[in-house]
Structure formats: structure tokens, C-alpha cells
Scaffold this active site. Structure first.
Site, PDB file in Angstrom:
ATOM      1  N   GLU A 262       0.832  -1.209   0.000  1.00  0.00           N
ATOM      2  CA  GLU A 262       0.000   0.000   0.000  1.00  0.00           C
ATOM      3  C   GLU A 262       0.863   1.254   0.000  1.00  0.00           C
ATOM      4  O   GLU A 262       1.857   1.308   0.741  1.00  0.00           O
ATOM      5  CB  GLU A 262      -0.941  -0.013   1.211  1.00  0.00           C
ATOM      6  CG  GLU A 262      -1.946  -1.146   1.164  1.00  0.00           C
ATOM      7  CD  GLU A 262      -2.953  -1.107   2.322  1.00  0.00           C
ATOM      8  OE1 GLU A 262      -2.791  -0.259   3.219  1.00  0.00           O
ATOM      9  OE2 GLU A 262      -3.902  -1.907   2.307  1.00  0.00           O
ATOM     10  N   HIS A 281      -8.135   1.553   1.884  1.00  0.00           N
ATOM     11  CA  HIS A 281      -7.956   1.226   3.306  1.00  0.00           C
ATOM     12  C   HIS A 281      -8.809   2.160   4.184  1.00  0.00           C
ATOM     13  O   HIS A 281      -8.301   2.858   5.064  1.00  0.00           O
ATOM     14  CB  HIS A 281      -6.479   1.336   3.703  1.00  0.00           C
ATOM     15  CG  HIS A 281      -6.128   0.458   4.870  1.00  0.00           C
ATOM     16  ND1 HIS A 281      -4.934  -0.197   4.981  1.00  0.00           N
ATOM     17  CD2 HIS A 281      -6.828   0.108   5.990  1.00  0.00           C
ATOM     18  CE1 HIS A 281      -4.891  -0.888   6.101  1.00  0.00           C
ATOM     19  NE2 HIS A 281      -6.038  -0.727   6.732  1.00  0.00           N
TER      20      HIS A 281
END
Length: 528
Positions: A262, A281
Site C-alpha cells: 500500500e 484502506h
């Protein structure tokens, strides 16, 4: 008295700093530091409050000699080296309940989005189309939801899904049958879950055991047309395999809030794949959750630093500030007893009993049991702590029994640990001298008073003149200095026990030499 110093190194609700100050801590809010910049300042702090941005690595911990506690505002602690923090004596806490509802609601939203293809329908409608006939969704009513992980968040997802009239099944090694019945769900193995579930939602941490738990092979053998939701941790799904199986139709849809890396690269293979939706997220991203976790972590860290209370710790049992002073010496005693019986017992042990009597019987037994298991389970793994030890024991099928006696015996307080072996029960017992100093008082039915610390040698022998001299000579010739000498025996001339501490580790060669001394029945090197 110097106030504990706390660093808030990630952005969080400003009320967290106020709580630290109100509860007797000096607090600095310094965010956005590089690892090198953080290393330069972390040495002055007793506590560290973080979110996901700060990475607490071995290098950071080595630069933090005063650090006593790390608090993660949130549930995931992938950014903290917990084993190394434990070895440095640093408590690691999280706030597992602060964003549980928020994350669970996001998972339910993802399920609905998959069922009705909402993101794609929205995109095309706003682009000027009216693609009414291109979208045929499914109802969630009557469908089976498979949960991989049925802890805090998973249990909330189960409750919400049941409200949508879904049938819920779950795979979770730590889920008991009683808890499953209480939740109104069915406990199944992973292969059964994947063969029956219409939707799968993941709610498990990322560990060596759970990495790629949804592998290519498992997904290929899953129920055709399965839909997958992951609002837990990236790395739980083989992302390349997921793309291939979306294209083949084996997987009808996938919704990810988390990725293995990420932020994901712009050319991530899943982007643009039909049936795939994602969010950046956002599981914990609600106003309520952000405030809750910030306030909770501030309360927990300050409570630990000022009062000694431990809440939501990941590497030691939780205990209130009132309990902490009384329980700490008992936990030290319990861990040593568990370690001792674990090192001296052989074979596959299936039962362990922890008994408390006298003053110990009136205390919170969970931290004591956790400490015994932490010491005992190190016979299987070096990475055991007081939190994961009960789960590791359960995985190995260990029957753990806690017994509290109201009686008071020879000692005003006593903890006894007994394991069932192929040769029968083996028991060790200890007490506290002055309510503070842990002391062994019995080993396998033989009375003996000894401290358990450092490098030790345990010998079972026939009680006979000259034996102690022979052991002393052997160690002296090997250059091993004896620290303490503790003796016990069943009766004169019978079986005797020698437990001595030494200043250096005892190697296997020396153990074998000691075993050859006349009258020796057993020799074992111990480490505490």
C-alpha cells in the site's frame, strides 16, 4: 517525581494529547518524521503512541533505551516488531474495539456493493449512460456468508449479516463450539467454508500461517461464483490468482479495502478487472472511530506509565492498575514454574493444571495462568508470550485446568503446576518470600528451596556421601563457577535432587559427563 514522557508520532485526534497531560504525562506531538529522524529523538521517551505510518523496527527499538510501552491507535500492529519489542521489555498495546464497528460496517457495505455492482453502475450512469439492463444483481437474503476469523470484528459482521437474513459459517482455530453457538453461527474447517460460502469476508491478522490463506489452489476449489471481501489485511489473498479467477468467472466478484503493498502501484493487476471493486484502506475511516482509538490509546498508555495498568496488551496479560502491583511477582513466579516443568518433562504433554492456594487463590488467575503457559510453551517455540501462549496451547490440544483452593497450607501463598506425563503426574510448586521474591519450594514431590534464574543444572541422584564433591570437581575442571547450590531428598539414602546455578551456559558435552558420575539418574541443563 519525573513525569513519564510520551511521543505521539502520527496524526491523531488532539484530545489524545490532552488526556496524556491530564493523567500526569509530558507529551510531545511530532509527526511525519523519517526513520532516521525518529531514531534521533526516541531515546528520551517512555511511551510511543502511533497509528499505521510509524514503523517501529528493531533499529528504532535499539535507539529507545527508556521506552516502556508502544500504543497503536487501531487494531493492526503489522508496523511494530512485537517479538523484538518483547525481548526489549517493551509492552505493545492496541485498541481492538475502537474501530471494530466501523470496519465491520465497511465489510457489510462491500458485500452489498458486490451483490448489486454499485460502483460500476454509478460510474456508467454518471458518464451519461442508462445501463439498466446490464446489471443483474443478487439478493444477500438466504445466502451463506463465510467468515475467516470470528473475533471482535468478525463477530460484529456476523451479527449484521444475520440481520440481513444471511446464514453465517466461520473458520477460526480459536473459536470454541460454545462461542459459535452463542453467536448463532456454524464452525467449519476452511475447505468446507470455501465449498459452501456465497460470500467470504476475511477478519484475521496477517501472520506466517494466514499469509495467502486464499491461495490460487483454494480459490480454484472454492464454490463457483464465490464473492470475496477483505477489509482486514493485505497479503491474505493471492492477488495475481484473484485476477485470473475473476476473469475466468470462478470468482464472481472481489472487494478489497487492503492490498499486499500500500498504496498499490497504478498498474496493479486487479485494477480494471471486471467484478473488482476497491477502497483505499477505509475500514477504520469514520469520525467516530478516529476519535475513539486516539482517546483509548492515550488512556491505556498513561494508565500503564502512571499506574502500572495493562489493557489490550499483545505481549503480556492485561491487568488493572489496582491489580498490577500484587500480580507482578506472582506472574514472575508462575512463568518460572511453567518454564521449569516444561524443560523437565518429556514427550507429548496433554494436560496441565495450575493450582492456587492461600493468598494466591484470591487473585485474578488469568495473568497467572497466562504466565505459566508462556513459560511452559517455550518448550515448543521461542516466540511465545503471555497473550499467544493460551492459543498455542489450544492448537496443540493441551487441556489447561485452573484450580483455586480456599485452604491455606504450609505456605501462606502457593502456586503449583502439574503436567500429566507417560510416567504419571509431574508437579512443581513455588511461593513468594516477603510477598515479592519468587522461590521454588517443591519439585516432583521433593522439597527444595531455590531461586530460578539464569543458567542452572538439574540433577537427580542417589543420596550418597561424596556426590556433591564429584559434581563440584567436574564443574571446576570445566571452568564453570557455581553461584548457588540447592539440595533436597525424599529420605536419607534415597532419591535426591540437586539444583545449582552457574555463571555460564552448560553445554551438552558437560551434561553427558555429569550423567556418567556414579549415582546420577538424570541431568538436565536449564535456562531461565
Amino acid at each position: 517525581m519525573t513525569k513519564p514522557k510520551v511521543l505521539i508520532s502520527d496524526k491523531m485526534d488532539p484530545n489524545a494529547a490532552k488526556i496524556f497531560a491530564e493523567r500526569g504525562c509530558d507529551v510531545d506531538v511530532i509527526t511525519g518524521k523519517t526513520p532516521e529522524e525518529l531514531k534521533a529523538i526516541i531515546g528520551q521517551y517512555d511511551g510511543l503512541a502511533i497509528r499505521s505510518a510509524t514503523k517501529v523496527t528493531k533499529e528504532i527499538l535499539d535507539a529507545a533505551p527508556n521506552l516502556k510501552v508502544i500504543g497503536r491507535a487501531g487494531i493492526g500492529v503489522d508496523n511494530v516488531d512485537i517479538p523484538y519489542a518483547s525481548s526489549k521489555g517493551v509492552v505493545v498495546m492496541n485498541t481492538p474495539f475502537g474501530n471494530s464497528i466501523t470496519t465491520a460496517e465497511h465489510a457489510i457495505a462491500m458485500i452489498m456493493a458486490l451483490a448489486r455492482q454499485i460502483p460500476e453502475a454509478d460510474r456508467r450512469t454518471q458518464a451519461g449512460e442508462w445501463p439498466k439492463n446490464d446489471f443483474m444483481g443478487i439478493e444477500v437474503t438466504g445466502k451463506t456468508l463465510g467468515l475467516i476469523g470470528a473475533g471482535n470484528i468478525g463477530s460484529i459482521v456476523a451479527s449484521r449479516a444475520q440481520g440481513l437474513k444471511m446464514k453465517v459459517i466461520a473458520y477460526d482455530p480459536f473459536l470454541t463450539e460454545d462461542r459459535a453457538i452463542e453467536m448463532g453461527i456454524e464452525k467449519v474447517d476452511l475447505d468446507t467454508l470455501l465449498s459452501r460460502a456465497d460470500f467470504v469476508s476475511l477478519h484475521t491478522p496477517l501472520t506466517d500461517q494466514t499469509r495467502n490463506i486464499l491461495s490460487r489452489e483454494r480459490l480454484e476449489n472454492a464454490k463457483p461464483g464465490i464473492r470475496i471481501v477483505n477489509c482486514a489485511r493485505g497479503g491474505l489473498i493471492d492477488e495475481v490468482a484473484l485476477k485470473d479467477l475473476l476473469l475466468s468467472g470462478q470468482v464472481a466478484g472481489a472487494a478489497l479495502d487492503v492490498f499486499e503493498k500500500e498504496p498499490p502501484a497504478p498498474d496493479h493487476p486487479l485494477f480494471g478487472t471486471p467484478g473488482f471493486i476497491c477502497t483505499p484502506h477505509l475500514g477504520a475511516s469514520t469520525t467516530e472511530a478516529q476519535v475513539n482509538v486516539a482517546l483509548q490509546v492515550a488512556e491505556q498508555i498513561s494508565d500503564f506509565l502512571v499506574n502500572g495498568g495493562v489493557t489490550n496488551a499483545l505481549n503480556m496479560p492485561s491487568l488493572s492498575a489496582e491489580e498490577a502491583p500484587k500480580l507482578k511477582p506472582y506472574m514472575a513466579l508462575a512463568e518460572k514454574l511453567g518454564s521449569l516443568v516444561g524443560q523437565l518433562s518429556h514427550g507429548n504433554l496433554e494436560k496441565i493444571s495450575i493450582e492456587r492456594e492461600g493468598a494466591a487463590a484470591s487473585l485474578n488467575g488469568k495473568p497467572i495462568t497466562g504466565a505459566v503457559l508462556a513459560g511452559f510453551m517455550r518448550r515448543y517455540s521461542d516466540s511465545v508470550n503471555m497473550v499467544n501462549a493460551p492459543y498455542l496451547a489450544r492448537e496443540r490440544g493441551l487441556d489447561v485446568r485452573e484450580v483455586r483452593h480456599d485452604r491455606e497450607g504450609v505456605y501462606h501463598t502457593l502456586v503449583r503446576v502439574t503436567v500429566e506425563t507417560s510416567q504419571g503426574p509431574r508437579s512443581v510448586a513455588g511461593t513468594l518470600f516477603g510477598d515479592a521474591a519468587p522461590r521454588l519450594v517443591e519439585i516432583f514431590g521433593i522439597g527444595i528451596e531455590a531461586d530460578l534464574a539464569g543458567h542452572m543444572l538439574y540433577i537427580v541422584n542417589e543420596d550418597a556421601p561424596g556426590f556433591i564433591g564429584r559434581i563440584g570437581t567436574l564443574l571446576g575442571q570445566a571452568g564453570i563457577n557455581i553461584g548457588t547450590f540447592h539440595l533436597g531428598r525424599r529420605q536419607a539414602g534415597g532419591e535426591a535432587v540437586l539444583l545449582l546455578s552457574v555463571d555460564q551456559p552448560i553445554n551438552e558435552e558437560l551434561v553427558q559427563q555429569a550423567a556418567k558420575i556414579e549415582g546420577v539418574k538424570m541431568v538436565k541443563a536449564l535456562e531461565f
